[in-house]
Design an enzyme around this catalytic site. Structure first.
Site, short mmCIF file in Angstrom:
data_model
loop_
_atom_site.label_atom_id
_atom_site.label_comp_id
_atom_site.label_asym_id
_atom_site.label_seq_id
_atom_site.Cartn_x
_atom_site.Cartn_y
_atom_site.Cartn_z
N GLY A 76 0.64 -1.33 -0.02
CA GLY A 76 0.09 -0.17 0.00
C GLY A 76 0.87 1.37 0.06
O GLY A 76 0.55 2.16 0.82
N ALA A 77 1.87 1.43 -0.97
CA ALA A 77 2.67 2.58 -0.92
C ALA A 77 2.43 3.40 -1.89
O ALA A 77 3.10 4.40 -2.36
CB ALA A 77 4.16 2.07 -1.17
N SER A 79 0.00 5.31 -1.37
CA SER A 79 -0.76 6.71 -0.90
C SER A 79 -0.46 6.62 0.66
O SER A 79 0.08 5.81 1.06
CB SER A 79 -2.15 6.73 -1.27
OG SER A 79 -3.02 6.13 -0.27
N GLY A 80 -0.82 7.98 1.13
CA GLY A 80 -0.75 8.11 2.54
C GLY A 80 0.62 7.90 3.39
O GLY A 80 1.94 7.94 2.60
N GLY A 82 1.97 4.79 3.53
CA GLY A 82 2.98 3.96 2.85
C GLY A 82 3.80 4.81 1.84
O GLY A 82 5.11 4.56 1.77
N TYR A 260 -12.89 -2.85 10.75
CA TYR A 260 -11.51 -2.20 10.63
C TYR A 260 -10.61 -2.22 12.12
O TYR A 260 -9.86 -2.89 12.04
CB TYR A 260 -11.54 -0.90 10.15
CG TYR A 260 -10.44 -0.02 10.20
CD1 TYR A 260 -9.30 -0.02 9.01
CD2 TYR A 260 -9.99 0.72 11.43
CE1 TYR A 260 -8.22 0.88 8.95
CE2 TYR A 260 -8.71 1.44 11.43
CZ TYR A 260 -7.84 1.23 10.36
OH TYR A 260 -6.71 2.12 10.37
P1 NDP Z 1 -4.44 5.20 2.62
O1 NDP Z 1 -6.00 4.80 2.32
O2 NDP Z 1 -3.74 6.36 2.28
O3 NDP Z 1 -3.50 3.95 2.14
C1 NDP Z 1 -3.75 2.71 2.15
C2 NDP Z 1 -2.89 1.88 1.10
O4 NDP Z 1 -3.27 0.62 1.18
C3 NDP Z 1 -3.35 2.50 -0.19
O5 NDP Z 1 -2.04 2.55 -1.15
C4 NDP Z 1 -4.38 1.38 -0.95
O6 NDP Z 1 -4.03 1.27 -2.30
C5 NDP Z 1 -3.83 0.29 -0.19
N1 NDP Z 1 -4.68 -0.71 -0.33
C6 NDP Z 1 -6.19 -0.94 0.05
N2 NDP Z 1 -6.45 -2.16 -0.41
C7 NDP Z 1 -5.49 -2.74 -1.05
C8 NDP Z 1 -5.72 -4.02 -1.49
N3 NDP Z 1 -6.49 -4.89 -1.64
N4 NDP Z 1 -4.35 -4.76 -1.93
C9 NDP Z 1 -3.36 -3.69 -2.01
N5 NDP Z 1 -3.22 -2.72 -1.42
C10 NDP Z 1 -4.37 -1.98 -0.85
O7 NDP Z 1 -4.37 4.89 4.23
P2 NDP Z 1 -3.30 5.04 5.30
O8 NDP Z 1 -2.23 5.58 4.73
O9 NDP Z 1 -3.97 6.19 6.48
O10 NDP Z 1 -3.18 3.93 6.03
C11 NDP Z 1 -1.91 3.22 6.08
C12 NDP Z 1 -1.79 2.21 7.44
O11 NDP Z 1 -1.78 3.11 8.43
C13 NDP Z 1 -3.19 1.36 7.59
O12 NDP Z 1 -2.58 0.07 7.89
C14 NDP Z 1 -3.83 2.19 8.68
O13 NDP Z 1 -4.53 1.16 9.28
C15 NDP Z 1 -2.79 2.64 9.49
N6 NDP Z 1 -3.10 3.70 10.52
C16 NDP Z 1 -3.44 4.81 9.76
C17 NDP Z 1 -4.03 5.98 10.71
C18 NDP Z 1 -4.46 7.27 10.17
O14 NDP Z 1 -4.69 8.18 10.88
N7 NDP Z 1 -4.81 7.44 8.56
C19 NDP Z 1 -3.83 5.94 12.23
C20 NDP Z 1 -3.24 4.51 12.52
C21 NDP Z 1 -2.76 3.66 11.73
P3 NDP Z 1 -4.88 2.24 -3.38
O15 NDP Z 1 -4.16 3.40 -3.22
O16 NDP Z 1 -4.59 1.32 -4.63
O17 NDP Z 1 -6.16 2.58 -2.82
MG1 PMR Z 2 -10.75 9.45 17.01
C1 PMR Z 2 -8.31 11.70 22.01
C2 PMR Z 2 -7.91 11.47 21.02
C3 PMR Z 2 -8.19 10.82 20.04
C4 PMR Z 2 -7.26 10.10 18.99
C5 PMR Z 2 -6.04 10.25 19.35
C6 PMR Z 2 -8.19 9.61 18.11
C7 PMR Z 2 -7.55 9.17 16.89
N1 PMR Z 2 -9.39 10.01 18.17
C8 PMR Z 2 -9.50 10.73 19.30
C9 PMR Z 2 -10.78 10.76 20.05
C10 PMR Z 2 -12.00 11.02 19.44
N2 PMR Z 2 -12.34 10.43 18.08
C11 PMR Z 2 -13.27 11.44 20.00
C12 PMR Z 2 -13.42 11.96 21.37
C13 PMR Z 2 -14.11 11.16 19.22
C14 PMR Z 2 -15.95 11.49 19.15
C15 PMR Z 2 -15.95 12.76 18.64
C16 PMR Z 2 -13.69 10.65 17.80
C17 PMR Z 2 -14.45 10.12 16.98
C18 PMR Z 2 -13.69 9.43 15.69
C19 PMR Z 2 -14.27 8.91 14.55
C20 PMR Z 2 -15.74 9.13 14.25
N3 PMR Z 2 -12.32 9.13 15.62
C21 PMR Z 2 -12.38 8.34 14.55
C22 PMR Z 2 -13.35 8.05 13.96
C23 PMR Z 2 -13.14 7.45 12.56
O1 PMR Z 2 -13.87 7.46 11.94
C24 PMR Z 2 -11.77 6.99 12.76
C25 PMR Z 2 -11.79 5.60 13.03
O2 PMR Z 2 -12.04 5.10 13.93
O3 PMR Z 2 -11.36 4.83 12.18
C26 PMR Z 2 -11.17 3.45 12.31
C27 PMR Z 2 -11.22 7.90 14.00
C28 PMR Z 2 -9.84 8.04 14.34
N4 PMR Z 2 -9.55 8.43 15.67
C29 PMR Z 2 -8.30 8.40 15.96
C30 PMR Z 2 -7.68 7.84 14.68
C31 PMR Z 2 -6.14 7.37 14.43
C32 PMR Z 2 -8.52 7.42 13.96
C33 PMR Z 2 -8.28 6.81 12.65
C34 PMR Z 2 -8.32 5.43 12.85
C35 PMR Z 2 -7.20 4.46 12.45
O4 PMR Z 2 -6.69 4.41 11.57
O5 PMR Z 2 -7.12 3.60 13.43
#
Ligand code: NDP
Ligand code: PMR
Ligand code: LMG
Length: 385
Positions: A76-77, A79-80, A82, A260
């Protein structure tokens, strides 16, 4: 055909089959860095380029003063996180990055617009929603002749508003199928390659998250993660065509947001189980991490527009958990290559000053019995047992 095509830059590959979709599928995985360097010449580069780097202290090989370029596979490199990590690692000159992506053209464009240097990366096709594709990726990677020094299981999908499941090619619910099962098979197969590597610090990194950990505030935002007794997973995780549930815990109702978060628990449990089973014998470092809330990535593409608008400022100004894609990329790059992060079995996080620390996982995300059970069921589902 595969090896032959691997020697060609993607732009010169000659389509062998009639329709475009097949052509892309058949040739994309073979492809290649922007400099039109063949995979084998990449290997030569990799094998010869002496790059001075601080060694880690885990193996006798690190007595060497210079180190060849490492090879890291990042799923998944395109976007984001990766992409940002791929860029950060490639920029050091110490790493050749294999971008394992489902969409070759998207990955090529992304690498180019991120400014990644020609020749510093190779794009290989990998669709984690198909176990055949995972196996094919491993074959193609091996044929390309590169060593494997680090593997990053980063790709993921998030279906926050989905109330009905979608399924992988093998019939498993998509979030867990891609985020956990695809990576589980990939890790298991590539473990052999990591074992063979002579690189001083070999690492296998799997992305976790705060939202899978119910010992945090973020992990308590509903729906909460929870695997229950894994009965849904054991039942095959397939909704429509079986009596089984599409949710790991066996719930009747599908919840995309929970699926998820559950998949992230699986990722963190898998890292620890790998550590328990293989660290001592192989010396490989197994790690997971929460890179911070990267609120701007494609992960939230399926969320409602209001959420996508409010989420970044909410994280920036209210929770202060926000981190930029570039910063998160540096964090992941540290877990791949920083000489001070060689400890295995750790879930890394970063404090307000962007300093790394060993974080505490929730009770469920660190339950060894659940990890073992998850391992055994997952082995069956991906055809390893
Ligand atoms: P992005 O959506 O930007 O990146 C995800 C990547 O995964 C994309 O390159 C996407 O490809 C690829 N992907 C999705 N489905 C497939 C598949 N079937 N086969 C191969 N590749 C696939 O998300 P993030 O960069 O945010 O997420 C990266 C990682 O970080 C994830 O594991 C996520 O759980 C983790 N993470 C993210 C957080 C956040 O706040 N964003 C917080 C904590 C963890 P394509 O570009 O083709 O869609
Ligand atoms: Mg969350 C207190 C700190 C905190 C942090 C570090 C995150 C991270 N979130 C926090 C708080 C809250 N979030 C609170 C108080 C709320 C209620 C308003 C809230 C809501 C919320 C939603 C609806 N947060 C989310 C969502 C998502 O849809 C995201 C999610 O759960 O994805 C699975 C998300 C996230 N919050 C984070 C992080 C890192 C996410 C992205 C999720 C992930 O990649 O795990
Ligand atoms: C579930 O909802 C979904 O049902 C599911 O489908 C899936 O998406 C899942 O985890 C993903 O989430 C979870 C639900 C939990 O969360 C929400 O609905 C989030 C709402 C977020 C924001 C709504 C914005 C509304 C705007 C209001 C403006 C007010 C401004 C106030 C600013 C204050 C600043 C100090 O729900 C719960 O857990 C209940 C929690 C209750 C809400 C608490 C609210 C606190 C914070 C407020 C945030 C606001 C954001 C604003 C932006 C700031 C800009 C500077």
């Amino acid at each position: 055909m595969a090896l032959q095509a691997a020697l060609l830059p993607s732009t010169l590959s000659v389509p062998k089959k009639g329709n475009l979709a097949t052509v892309v599928k058949d040739t994309a995985f073979l492809s290649v860095s922007q400099k039109k360097v063949s995979s084998l010449s990449v290997r030569a580069q990799v094998a010869t380029a002496p790059v001075a780097t601080p060694g880690s202290s885990t193996s006798s090989v690190d007595k060497k003063k210079t180190l060849r370029q490492g090879v890291v596979v990042i799923t998944g490199a395109s976007s984001g996180l990766g992409l940002a990590a791929a860029k950060a690692l490639a920029e050091t000159g110490k790493w050749h990055v294999v971008m394992a992506c489902r969409d070759f053209l998207k990955a090529a464009k992304a690498a180019k617009s991120a400014g990644m240097a020609e020749g510093s990366y190779t794009i290989l096709h990998l669709d984690l929603a198909s176990l055949d594709s995972v196996r094919q990726f491993v074959d193609n990677f091996r044929r390309a002749g590169m060593p494997l020094d680090a593997l990053v299981c980063n790709a993921a999908i998030y279906r926050p508003t989905a109330r009905t499941p979608t399924f992988t090619a093998d019939g498993y619910e998509m979030s867990v199928g891609v985020n956990h099962l695809g990576h589980f098979l990939l890790s298991r197969l590539l473990l052999d390659d990591l074992k063979k590597s002579d690189y001083p610090s070999r690492r296998l990194v799997i992305l976790g998250s705060i939202t899978g950990n119910t010992n945090t505030l973020a992990g308590n935002v509903p729906p909460k993660a929870g695997l229950g007794d894994l009965r849904g997973l054991a039942g095959g995780l397939s909704g429509p065509n079986s009596n089984g549930s599409a949710m790991i815990d066996g719930a009747e109702e599908f919840d995309g947001a929970k699926a998820y978060k559950d998949s992230k628990i699986c990722n963190m449990l898998t890292m620890q189980e790998l550590h328990r089973r293989f660290h001592e014998d192989t010396g490989i470092t197994f790690a997971s991490l929460y890179p911070g809330c990267i609120a701007t990535t494609g992960l939230f593409r399926e969320h409602i527009p209001l959420f996508r608008m409010l989420f970044p400022p909410f994280q920036k100004f209210v929770t202060k958990g926000f981190v930029s894609e570039a910063e998160s990329g540096k964090r992941l790059a540290q877990v791949v290559s920083d000489p001070s992060l060689t400890k295995s079995g750790v879930y890394w996080s970063w404090n307000k000053d962007s300093a790394s620390f060993e974080n505490q996982l929730s009770r469920e995300a660190s339950d060894p019995e659940k990890a073992r059970k998850l391992w055994e069921i997952s082995e069956k589902l991906v055809g390893l047992a």
